[in-house]
Design an enzyme around this catalytic site. Sequence first.
Site, short mmCIF file in Angstrom:
data_model
loop_
_atom_site.label_atom_id
_atom_site.label_comp_id
_atom_site.label_asym_id
_atom_site.label_seq_id
_atom_site.Cartn_x
_atom_site.Cartn_y
_atom_site.Cartn_z
N GLU A 30 0.83 -1.20 0.00
CA GLU A 30 0.00 0.00 0.00
C GLU A 30 0.87 1.26 0.00
OE1 GLU A 30 -2.75 -0.53 3.22
OE2 GLU A 30 -3.86 -2.08 2.17
N GLU A 52 -7.24 -6.83 -2.72
CA GLU A 52 -6.79 -5.44 -2.62
C GLU A 52 -5.30 -5.44 -2.92
OE1 GLU A 52 -7.18 -1.82 0.58
OE2 GLU A 52 -6.33 -3.73 1.21
N HIS A 84 -18.36 -9.42 5.87
CA HIS A 84 -17.05 -8.84 6.11
C HIS A 84 -16.39 -9.57 7.27
CE1 HIS A 84 -14.27 -5.53 7.73
NE2 HIS A 84 -13.76 -5.94 6.58
N GLU A 86 -9.32 3.92 -0.75
CA GLU A 86 -9.40 4.35 0.65
C GLU A 86 -8.32 5.37 1.00
OE1 GLU A 86 -8.95 0.97 3.16
OE2 GLU A 86 -7.00 0.41 2.37
N HIS A 125 -8.42 -8.63 1.33
CA HIS A 125 -7.68 -7.37 1.46
C HIS A 125 -6.48 -7.55 2.38
CE1 HIS A 125 -10.52 -4.10 -0.17
NE2 HIS A 125 -10.92 -5.28 -0.65
N GLU A 126 -5.43 -6.81 2.08
CA GLU A 126 -4.15 -6.85 2.81
C GLU A 126 -3.43 -8.19 2.68
OE1 GLU A 126 -6.66 -3.77 4.25
OE2 GLU A 126 -6.92 -5.84 4.94
N ASN A 148 2.06 2.76 7.42
CA ASN A 148 1.03 1.75 7.21
C ASN A 148 0.84 0.99 8.51
OD1 ASN A 148 -0.02 -1.10 6.11
ND2 ASN A 148 -0.47 0.48 4.60
N GLU A 180 -12.96 -9.09 9.11
CA GLU A 180 -11.67 -8.48 9.42
C GLU A 180 -10.98 -9.36 10.46
OE1 GLU A 180 -8.45 -7.15 9.53
OE2 GLU A 180 -9.65 -5.81 8.27
#
Length: 710
Positions: free
Chosen positions: A167, A498, A409, A504, A479-480, A189, A411
């Site tokens: 990122e 992602e 979702h 974002e 993501h990540e 980050n 996380e």
Amino acid sequence: MAVGLFSLLVSMGAAAQSITSPNGLLKLTFSLTANGEPVYELTYKDKVAVKPSRLGLELKKDAGLMNGFTLLDSKTSAFDETWKPVWGEEKEIRNHYNELAVTLNQEAQKRHMVLRFRLFNEGLGFRYEFPAQQNLNYFVIKEEHTQFAMTGDHTAFWIPGDYDTQEYDYTESKLTEIRGLMQKAITDNASQAQFSLTGVQTALMMKSADGLYINLHEAALIDYSCMNLNLDDKNLIFESWLTPDAKGDKGYMQTPCQSPWRTVMVSDDARDILASRITLNLNEPCKLEDTSWIKPVKYIGVWWEMITGKSSWAYTDELPSVKLGETDYTKTKPNGRHAANNTNVKRYIDFAAEHGFSQVLVEGWNQGWEDWFGHSKDYVFDFVTPYPDFDVKMLQSYAKSKGVRLMMHHETSSSVRNYERHMDKAYQFMVDNGYNAVKSGYVGDIIPRGEHHYGQWINNHYLYAIKKAADYKIVVNAHEAVRPTGICRTYPNLIGNESARGTEYEAFGGNKPFHTTLLPFTRLIGGPMDYTPGIFDTKLSFLGEGEHSFVHTTLAKQLALYVTMYSPLQMAADLPESYERHLDAFQFIKDVAIDWDESKYLEAEPGDYLTIARKAKDSSSWFVGGITDENPRTAVVNLNFLEPGKQYVATLYADGKDAHYIDNPASYQIKKGLVTSKTRISVKEAASGGFALSLVEATAADKKAVKKWK
């Protein structure tokens, strides 16, 4: 070692083995030095693209697989097939290459290794293979020493080498300038670990002074550590640099096994890099027997309002810490900013139903967000327990009545052990409640502590999660996670990633205007990205006056990204009210396809501009997107890809005459007219601007009502 001496050693070794690409433009030459070191060289149109470069692996507590080799066997072959992806940029992909497989014998250790080279029309793929054998069974990689020797001080588009994140915004520089620019290129980050002042990540895009476009990457990253590149900036040689584990080891191997493919794409036309499917072709065919449940998705979500700070993921502000199963949220005071509440989610469902979106992502629905980040917390979420203001059954029933599904979702907060602990229960919860898609996240430092996001162990976890999701007929948007390397061919339920600096960051500090002109040449080489485009309120006016970021594009460029940033998973990322103010422009997002029969790369220069046309799956309609960097330009679109003899209604969404991504980003104009395959359209793109164009076959009524394009 001096280049002249190195060349002499090559010439003194085993006789060179070579193959050419099917079109004859690329040539791969393999040889052994006098010391038995494997070496390869790559030329394009008789011009050296990669100078003689060493291959080998340094092993832990072992003599290594670096030298002392003799040529035991050499085989060449050709391969040509056409296969159909479950979803993609075209309905059929040709896999056409010539192959050289050399078996090398390391006499002192009584063991052997295979180097397999596949030469396509647009580049090279090669890997190390370790057959089962008595004297090479279990081994630990200390470092892989694969070299890519460049011919000059190329212009490179790079991000810092890192074990945990991609990122970053891109930096454009000469290779020799990377060292001096590295510290400036590193931005904060949630988790990051750089390793060198000249270390960069793949996919790395370069351009030589004499006009060669060169791209370095890897394919089929399975049971192995992710590869960075470390540059010897005196000799202009890149060398592979693998991501270590908590002990500093780079890989644990058991034969038979192999490395991922290392790829080198070369052309004198940048469009060939975009059109290449080398990364997919070097992966194994689909392993899922039934793929009928895997569908491209266009969605909206309860997300941007939290990213920008308008709303909160957390339910309450009263809890300094949470212990799941012990914390009673009914005894806390809601903060009034929690976005994943019944009323707000129903509003998004209504908007999705009205405008034809199939799913609604909801983040922050589950308990634990009050202390989820920054504490290296193991048991952070259970992925099944909602907050008091989120009624799973009611909302799912409401969505179903509207023809919409909710998107899950998960996380993980990078507590990978905790996610695996709950995974079956979480996926079954999804099935029981009508979810068929999950966005997973890996924000923060990995648990087990000391592991990195891109190491062998965690890469195996990402694949485990994808396979497990397939058992439940669930598609995954990770993501990540590690940047993709074409594994979506083998497991097409990996419908998005992602793994790069996405939209974002426009709320955190902005992306450079040239960012999205580079991602198709870099990050998207390995697979689609969930970039989350479609921000219309680029000034974030709903936050009021004060210090906050803005989106570094025009509104028209946001539309173009739905074509230039390929993904079968496309989000309309802005708030519903932002779209309601611009319903005429929003029409393009509603119309644009997310699965394609064909793609044409009309104009391309990395870091400067892109113009891409795509034909919708099982349709005669085409969509075109064009974007530019901070420099205004005029794009020229030749519509000769349309079917001759037919008329199409062209609807152009372009920057307004006074548009500018800083001063006037919301200025746009819409034009409509009849066109044919003989039509050429010129479009002025503003600074960090762009355009979107839909081309729909004209009906009899259209031919009477719509004027000819002028």
